[in-house]
Design an enzyme around this catalytic site. Structure first.
Site, PDB file in Angstrom:
ATOM      1  N   THR A 123       0.809  -1.329  -0.073  1.00 48.32           N
ATOM      2  CA  THR A 123      -0.026  -0.002  -0.048  1.00 48.32           C
ATOM      3  C   THR A 123       0.879   1.437  -0.002  1.00 48.32           C
ATOM      4  OG1 THR A 123      -1.438   1.325   1.297  1.00 48.32           O
ATOM      5  CG2 THR A 123      -0.188  -0.324   2.442  1.00 48.32           C
ATOM      6  N   TYR A 147      -1.945   0.636  10.048  1.00 48.43           N
ATOM      7  CA  TYR A 147      -2.128  -0.374   8.711  1.00 48.43           C
ATOM      8  C   TYR A 147      -0.949  -0.180   7.686  1.00 48.43           C
ATOM      9  CZ  TYR A 147      -3.844  -0.953   3.807  1.00 48.43           C
ATOM     10  OH  TYR A 147      -3.935  -1.378   2.579  1.00 48.43           O
TER      11      TYR A 147
END
Length: 337
Positions: A123, A147
């Site tokens: 990501t 995250y």
């Protein structure tokens, strides 16, 4: 590549949003494929009937060993994990478990099982809040939420494991994934999804009465967050091309951004939905969410140089149209329309 080189691929999280598109891309290109998914956020209907679906956890090493043997797995595409940034701030240990600890178990099982190639769904959140107009792979990695950290830790594990074992990998750092399969076979189906375009499509089809805009005071042209939106089918194609490189060059590993290199603000995306539907979505301005950077736009130079990747669906209105088409199809599947 000829069929002899198309080794069986295990797709983790293959019943989820991006994973199901990767499964379709693999099948369309003639690759043998199997899926493992615990169906916590994925859906069995998203997996083609002819594709073996193992319902279970990616940290279940006994199940993984069974799959590797039954399917002759030679490569893994790893999509399984938790993806909601604000939730990661509120419940960090869940993210370090699902995204890091379980990935470690999966990597170890792959090495023990002789699986030589691994593609990881990473990501742009690994970059945090970069101070550059476009983010390259060499931009400092400074995540601002659990995250992002959970994914960066997995990248590090892959690098270290690859250095120590006969094993290569590709980490693909996604920017904002959007859209749906152009043929209407799968799309973003998760209830309560936080992706902007998914929420906007639910509003446009009457499933929500408004769209919340989180943050109107960012240092961007219209004050709302700017993101690089990439069509999910273009992203899936990049995975196939990366896998071909890993197989052809077993001593090479890759880390690459996946984006188009241009950004749209939240309001520009909502304008596109209004334009495609010829209606107006109710927009409600809200404070910023924890962990959201103002702008994230990729520099896609590396992926363009490493792969023969030519995006097919880079137009924003096309991305919106495919997402809307899937939203209506999903209502039919669920008997809502």
């Amino acid at each position: 590549m000829d069929n002899g080189q198309k080794i069986p691929v295990l797709v983790t999280g293959g019943a989820g949003y991006i994973g199901s598109h990767a499964v379709l891309a693999l099948r369309d290109a003639g690759w043998p494929v199997a899926v493992i998914d615990n169906l916590s956020t994925g859906f069995a209907f998203a997996v083609p009937e002819e594709v073996p679906l193992y319902e279970g956890d990616i940290a279940d090493t006994i199940l993984l060993e069974q799959i590797f043997l039954e399917q002759g797995i030679g490569a893994i595409m790893h999509f399984a994990g938790s993806v909601v940034v604000p939730e990661s701030v509120e419940n960090p240990l869940k993210y370090y478990d699902n995204n890091t600890v379980k990935s470690r178990a999966l990597i170890e099982a792959a090495i023990d099982g002789g699986v030589g190639h691994f593609i990881f769904s990473s990501t742009a959140a690994t970059y945090g809040t970069p101070d550059v107009e476009q983010v390259s792979e060499d931009t400092p990695k400074q995540p601002i939420n659990p995250y992002g950290w959970s994914k960066l830790m997995t990248e590090q594990m892959l690098a270290d494991a690859s250095a120590a074992h006969s094993f290569n990998y590709c980490a693909l750092r996604y920017f904002n994934v959007a859209g749906a399969d152009p043929e209407g076979r799968t799309g973003q189906s998760t209830a309560g999804a936080t992706h902007l375009l998914k929420v906007a499509c639910e509003a446009a089809t009457g499933k929500r009465d408004h769209v919340a805009v989180f943050g109107t005071d960012f240092e961007t042209p219209d004050g709302t967050g700017v993101r690089d939106y990439i069509h999910v089918s273009d992203l899936a194609k990049a995975h196939l091309m990366a896998l071909e490189v890993l197989i052809a060059q077993p001593d090479r590993s890759l880390t690459m951004n996946c984006g188009y290199g241009r950004g749209f603000s939240v309001l520009e995306v909502l304008d596109a939905v209004d334009r495609v539907t010829n209606q107006t979505i109710d927009r409600r301005m809200q404070p910023r969410r924890a962990g959201d950077p103002a702008k994230l736009i990729s520099d896609p130079s590396r992926i363009r140089g490493a792969l023969p990747w030519e995006p097919q669906f880079a137009d924003l209105d096309t991305i919106v149209s495919h997402a809307l088409q899937w939203e209506r199809r999903l209502a039919e599947i669920r008997g809502e329309g």
